[in-house]
Design a protein around this motif. Structure first.
Motif, PDB file in Angstrom:
ATOM      1  N   CYS A   1       0.607  -1.262   0.076  1.00 38.27           N
ATOM      2  CA  CYS A   1      -0.005   0.017   0.037  1.00 38.27           C
ATOM      3  C   CYS A   1       1.215   1.208  -0.373  1.00 38.27           C
ATOM      4  O   CYS A   1       1.504   1.353   0.406  1.00 38.27           O
ATOM      5  CB  CYS A   1      -0.955   0.241   1.335  1.00 38.27           C
ATOM      6  SG  CYS A   1      -1.171  -1.734   1.680  1.00 38.27           S
TER       7      CYS A   1
ATOM      8  N   ALA B   1      -1.271  -0.238   6.113  1.00 39.12           N
ATOM      9  CA  ALA B   1      -2.008  -0.451   5.939  1.00 39.12           C
ATOM     10  C   ALA B   1      -3.380   0.830   6.207  1.00 39.12           C
ATOM     11  O   ALA B   1      -3.057   1.796   6.711  1.00 39.12           O
ATOM     12  CB  ALA B   1      -3.095  -1.404   7.373  1.00 39.12           C
TER      13      ALA B   1
ATOM     14  N   CYS C   1      -5.874   3.339   7.118  1.00 39.47           N
ATOM     15  CA  CYS C   1      -6.374   3.147   8.312  1.00 39.47           C
ATOM     16  C   CYS C   1      -7.590   5.036   8.780  1.00 39.47           C
ATOM     17  O   CYS C   1      -7.169   5.344   7.941  1.00 39.47           O
ATOM     18  CB  CYS C   1      -5.136   2.973   9.630  1.00 39.47           C
ATOM     19  SG  CYS C   1      -3.806   4.903   9.323  1.00 39.47           S
TER      20      CYS C   1
ATOM     21  N   CYS D   1     -12.476   0.453   9.134  1.00 41.51           N
ATOM     22  CA  CYS D   1     -11.042   0.349   8.242  1.00 41.51           C
ATOM     23  C   CYS D   1     -10.150  -0.675   9.396  1.00 41.51           C
ATOM     24  O   CYS D   1      -9.441  -1.914   8.329  1.00 41.51           O
ATOM     25  CB  CYS D   1      -9.513   1.329   9.345  1.00 41.51           C
ATOM     26  SG  CYS D   1     -10.702   3.190   8.556  1.00 41.51           S
TER      27      CYS D   1
ATOM     28  N   ARG E   1     -11.429  -4.324   6.403  1.00 43.64           N
ATOM     29  CA  ARG E   1     -10.421  -3.459   5.404  1.00 43.64           C
ATOM     30  C   ARG E   1      -8.856  -4.005   5.926  1.00 43.64           C
ATOM     31  O   ARG E   1      -8.537  -4.682   5.295  1.00 43.64           O
ATOM     32  CB  ARG E   1     -10.468  -1.651   4.869  1.00 43.64           C
ATOM     33  CG  ARG E   1     -10.105  -2.583   3.899  1.00 43.64           C
ATOM     34  CD  ARG E   1      -9.847  -0.895   3.222  1.00 43.64           C
ATOM     35  NE  ARG E   1     -10.044   0.387   4.284  1.00 43.64           N
ATOM     36  CZ  ARG E   1      -9.776   1.519   3.409  1.00 43.64           C
ATOM     37  NH1 ARG E   1     -10.110   2.076   2.736  1.00 43.64           N
ATOM     38  NH2 ARG E   1      -9.656   2.762   4.268  1.00 43.64           N
ATOM     39  N   GLN E   2      -8.073  -3.695   6.484  1.00 45.08           N
ATOM     40  CA  GLN E   2      -7.254  -4.423   7.124  1.00 45.08           C
ATOM     41  C   GLN E   2      -7.343  -5.925   7.715  1.00 45.08           C
ATOM     42  O   GLN E   2      -6.179  -6.639   6.436  1.00 45.08           O
ATOM     43  CB  GLN E   2      -7.161  -3.637   8.171  1.00 45.08           C
ATOM     44  CG  GLN E   2      -6.677  -2.382   8.552  1.00 45.08           C
ATOM     45  CD  GLN E   2      -6.557  -1.252  10.069  1.00 45.08           C
ATOM     46  OE1 GLN E   2      -6.931  -2.018  10.982  1.00 45.08           O
ATOM     47  NE2 GLN E   2      -6.532  -0.555   9.624  1.00 45.08           N
ATOM     48  N   HIS E   3      -8.170  -6.757   7.763  1.00 46.70           N
ATOM     49  CA  HIS E   3      -7.950  -8.275   7.756  1.00 46.70           C
ATOM     50  C   HIS E   3      -8.379  -8.917   6.363  1.00 46.70           C
ATOM     51  O   HIS E   3      -7.571  -9.199   6.256  1.00 46.70           O
ATOM     52  CB  HIS E   3      -9.465  -8.230   8.524  1.00 46.70           C
ATOM     53  CG  HIS E   3      -9.470  -7.873  10.481  1.00 46.70           C
ATOM     54  ND1 HIS E   3     -10.272  -8.928  10.833  1.00 46.70           N
ATOM     55  CD2 HIS E   3      -8.258  -7.370  10.709  1.00 46.70           C
ATOM     56  CE1 HIS E   3     -10.025  -7.991  12.157  1.00 46.70           C
ATOM     57  NE2 HIS E   3      -9.143  -7.360  11.932  1.00 46.70           N
TER      58      HIS E   3
ATOM     59  N   LEU F   1      -4.537  -8.188   4.971  1.00 43.21           N
ATOM     60  CA  LEU F   1      -3.766  -8.911   5.651  1.00 43.21           C
ATOM     61  C   LEU F   1      -4.064 -10.690   5.383  1.00 43.21           C
ATOM     62  O   LEU F   1      -3.062 -11.117   5.210  1.00 43.21           O
ATOM     63  CB  LEU F   1      -3.748  -9.365   6.576  1.00 43.21           C
ATOM     64  CG  LEU F   1      -2.858  -7.558   7.504  1.00 43.21           C
ATOM     65  CD1 LEU F   1      -3.556  -7.625   8.937  1.00 43.21           C
ATOM     66  CD2 LEU F   1      -1.476  -7.360   7.886  1.00 43.21           C
TER      67      LEU F   1
ATOM     68  N   TYR G   1       3.635  -4.350   9.688  1.00 45.14           N
ATOM     69  CA  TYR G   1       2.420  -4.080   9.478  1.00 45.14           C
ATOM     70  C   TYR G   1       2.661  -2.400  10.340  1.00 45.14           C
ATOM     71  O   TYR G   1       2.939  -2.873  11.636  1.00 45.14           O
ATOM     72  CB  TYR G   1       1.012  -4.626   9.724  1.00 45.14           C
ATOM     73  CG  TYR G   1      -0.267  -4.524  10.844  1.00 45.14           C
ATOM     74  CD1 TYR G   1      -0.727  -4.197   9.172  1.00 45.14           C
ATOM     75  CD2 TYR G   1      -0.530  -4.172  11.272  1.00 45.14           C
ATOM     76  CE1 TYR G   1      -2.094  -4.126   9.269  1.00 45.14           C
ATOM     77  CE2 TYR G   1      -1.331  -3.365  11.443  1.00 45.14           C
ATOM     78  CZ  TYR G   1      -2.549  -3.203  10.614  1.00 45.14           C
ATOM     79  OH  TYR G   1      -4.024  -2.948  11.443  1.00 45.14           O
TER      80      TYR G   1
ATOM     81  N   THR H   1       0.263   1.178  11.265  1.00 46.45           N
ATOM     82  CA  THR H   1      -1.108   1.925  10.993  1.00 46.45           C
ATOM     83  C   THR H   1      -0.422   3.304  11.317  1.00 46.45           C
ATOM     84  O   THR H   1       0.243   3.876  12.126  1.00 46.45           O
ATOM     85  CB  THR H   1      -2.058   1.432  11.470  1.00 46.45           C
ATOM     86  OG1 THR H   1      -2.145   1.861  13.205  1.00 46.45           O
ATOM     87  CG2 THR H   1      -2.633   0.130  11.177  1.00 46.45           C
TER      88      THR H   1
ATOM     89  N   GLU I   1      -7.609  -1.619  15.388  1.00 43.98           N
ATOM     90  CA  GLU I   1      -6.651  -1.775  14.172  1.00 43.98           C
ATOM     91  C   GLU I   1      -5.576  -2.059  14.166  1.00 43.98           C
ATOM     92  O   GLU I   1      -4.497  -1.542  13.689  1.00 43.98           O
ATOM     93  CB  GLU I   1      -6.826  -0.109  13.039  1.00 43.98           C
ATOM     94  CG  GLU I   1      -7.841   0.294  12.805  1.00 43.98           C
ATOM     95  CD  GLU I   1      -8.184   1.490  11.931  1.00 43.98           C
ATOM     96  OE1 GLU I   1      -7.427   2.099  11.617  1.00 43.98           O
ATOM     97  OE2 GLU I   1      -8.864   2.792  12.788  1.00 43.98           O
TER      98      GLU I   1
ATOM     99  N   THR J   1      -5.852  -6.658  15.632  1.00 44.58           N
ATOM    100  CA  THR J   1      -5.677  -6.650  14.341  1.00 44.58           C
ATOM    101  C   THR J   1      -4.855  -7.741  14.383  1.00 44.58           C
ATOM    102  O   THR J   1      -4.589  -9.144  14.064  1.00 44.58           O
ATOM    103  CB  THR J   1      -5.261  -5.664  13.494  1.00 44.58           C
ATOM    104  OG1 THR J   1      -6.629  -4.704  12.886  1.00 44.58           O
ATOM    105  CG2 THR J   1      -4.613  -6.130  12.035  1.00 44.58           C
TER     106      THR J   1
END
Length: 451
Positions: free
Chosen positions: A101, A171, A173, A197, A200-202, A205, A220, A222, A229, A233
């Motif tokens: 990203c 990610a 966030c 958020c 979406r992060q799950h 990943l 990872y 944010t 998050e 997460t």
């Protein structure tokens, strides 16, 4: 700063006695920072500033976007806490690295500084407008080994199974850590948005983990304080992917352990890191490093075909330019896309299902019986080893970035030259008589004003 009421209530509950100092930090000014480009000759004025203690190449202070240092790629403006992400990843020379990203490119260029032009750097951005900004910053930093893609994670995971030594997921966030720097981020913040958020992060990943090779790592990060998050997460990853475990991150200069109590209480979560603005010089971040257990790897399918092989005439035109102007013909994997010449990374899998935004380093354009070098090649060239260089002064540089021709006191041999100012590469100019013809890209031209 007028923070959202739900935000205040949430962090009063989570931070308890530390909450007043945390909230007070939002009324303080943001801390500026930048990283120097290790592939460039050192500019002493940049390295004389206070160093960011946890970030190789990092310094505190402002950088002007209209400065020589910025235009030439000698420096990249980056908020200090964001530097902790690249410093945690710290890839080794020769590794395969994915920045999933990646826009606008701060972390990509930091990763590139560690790789030193070796290995492979795949840098991806799903948003079409933002991938253009990413490409511009990769070009300005002189990155030679990057493949730029414009895809969703689920499009990439089947192409690169078990492929990368390092995968960075910075990610998307809720952006709580940027409220001070960008108050507009509060306009779309809500408790529901935080949960959206996290979901979406799950999803991101789920795909990103598939691309980490056995023994490889996923970093990872944010720029939010939200436990949903961050720690929660990471707890979700540990629960659902037993072949991944957290690796301790070195913490200094106010960086602290992540907080297991904000998730499921798993003490392993302490190995991740939190950056709070009331504890260190910078904005807010969360960073975790996951490592995959050793095991068997799946092999990617096929081999990439990123363009058309050069014709005999094109090979001669390129070889003549490379030998005469660059003094080297080290670029090996060459392809053309229409009339554009690229040096592409080797040993890539089949990319026909990917949206390739830029297949490699742009070397130039073939025109009728001639070759015109690209701006990207100039910024990827080292003046210390380039055969044809021409030093220009500050006033000539100002004319150059404005798109003007300028005259020389004496006429060197006609032809292409890598122009340098204060030992930094700034572009290719063509000398004809006493005049340097301007090839600075029209879309990047700007006026330099005196302070």
């Amino acid at each position: 700063m007028d923070l959202p009421k739900d935000f205040i209530t949430k962090y009063q509950r989570l931070l308890g006695p530390d909450a007043p100092a945390f909230f007070a930090s939002f009324d303080e000014s943001s801390e500026g920072g930048y990283r120097v480009n290790p592939s460039r000759p050192e500019m002493p004025a940049l390295t004389a500033a206070p160093a960011v203690p946890y970030a190789k190449f990092g310094y505190y202070g402002p950088v002007s976007g209209r400065s020589l240092a910025h235009q030439s790629g000698a420096v990249y403006s980056q908020e200090p806490s964001a530097m902790f992400v690249g410093a945690t990843a710290a890839p080794q020379r020769g590794e395969r690295v994915l920045d999933l990203c990646a826009a606008p490119g701060g972390k990509t260029t930091h990763l590139a500084s560690y790789l030193e032009g070796t290995g492979l750097l795949v840098t991806n951005e799903i948003n079409r407008k933002r991938v253009s900004v990413l490409a511009e910053n990769v070009e300005r930093f002189g990155v030679k080994n990057a493949l730029i893609l414009n895809d969703a994670p689920e499009q990439l995971s089947p192409v690169f199974p078990d492929f990368f030594d390092k995968v960075l997921v910075d990610a998307p966030c809720s952006g709580e850590g940027m409220f001070r720097k960008d108050p507009g981020a509060m306009d779309y913040w809500s408790l529901d948005y935080v949960q959206e958020c996290a979901e979406r992060q799950h999803q991101i990943l789920t795909e990103a983990l598939k691309m980490v090779k056995p023994g490889g790592q996923l970093i990872y990060s944010t720029c939010t304080f939200a436990p949903e998050e961050d720690e929660q997460t990471m707890a979700w990853v540990l629960d659902n992917y037993p072949d991944f475990h957290l690796v301790p991150i070195e913490k200094t200069a106010g960086v602290i352990d992540a907080i297991p109590e904000w998730a499921d209480g798993n003490p392993e979560l302490k190995k991740a890191a939190r950056l709070f603005p009331h504890l260190m010089k910078g904005e807010g971040h969360f960073v975790a490093k996951l490592e995959r257990d050793a095991g068997e790897s799946r092999q990617p399918r096929g081999k990439a075909k990123l363009g058309t092989p050069l014709t005999a005439d094109q090979r001669h035109l390129w070889a003549d330019f490379a030998q005469d102007v660059l003094g080297t013909t080290d670029f090996t994997d060459l392809v053309t896309v229409k009339d554009q010449l690229f040096a592409v990374p080797a040993n890539l899998p089949d990319l026909k299902r990917c949206h390739v935004f830029r297949p490699g380093l742009h070397l130039g354009t073939f025109k009728k019986n001639r070759f015109e070098p690209a701006y990207a090649l100039a910024l990827a060239s080292d003046p210390r080893t380039t055969a044809h260089t021409l030093t220009i002064d500050d006033q000539q540089w100002r004319k150059w970035v404005h798109g003007d021709t300028f005259s020389l006191a004496s006429a060197p041999t006609k032809g292409w030259y890598l122009l340098t100012c204060q030992e930094q590469p700034v572009g290719f100019g063509k000398v004809v008589g006493n005049t340097v013809k301007n090839f600075f890209p029209k879309g990047l031209r700007f006026m330099v004003y005196d302070d």
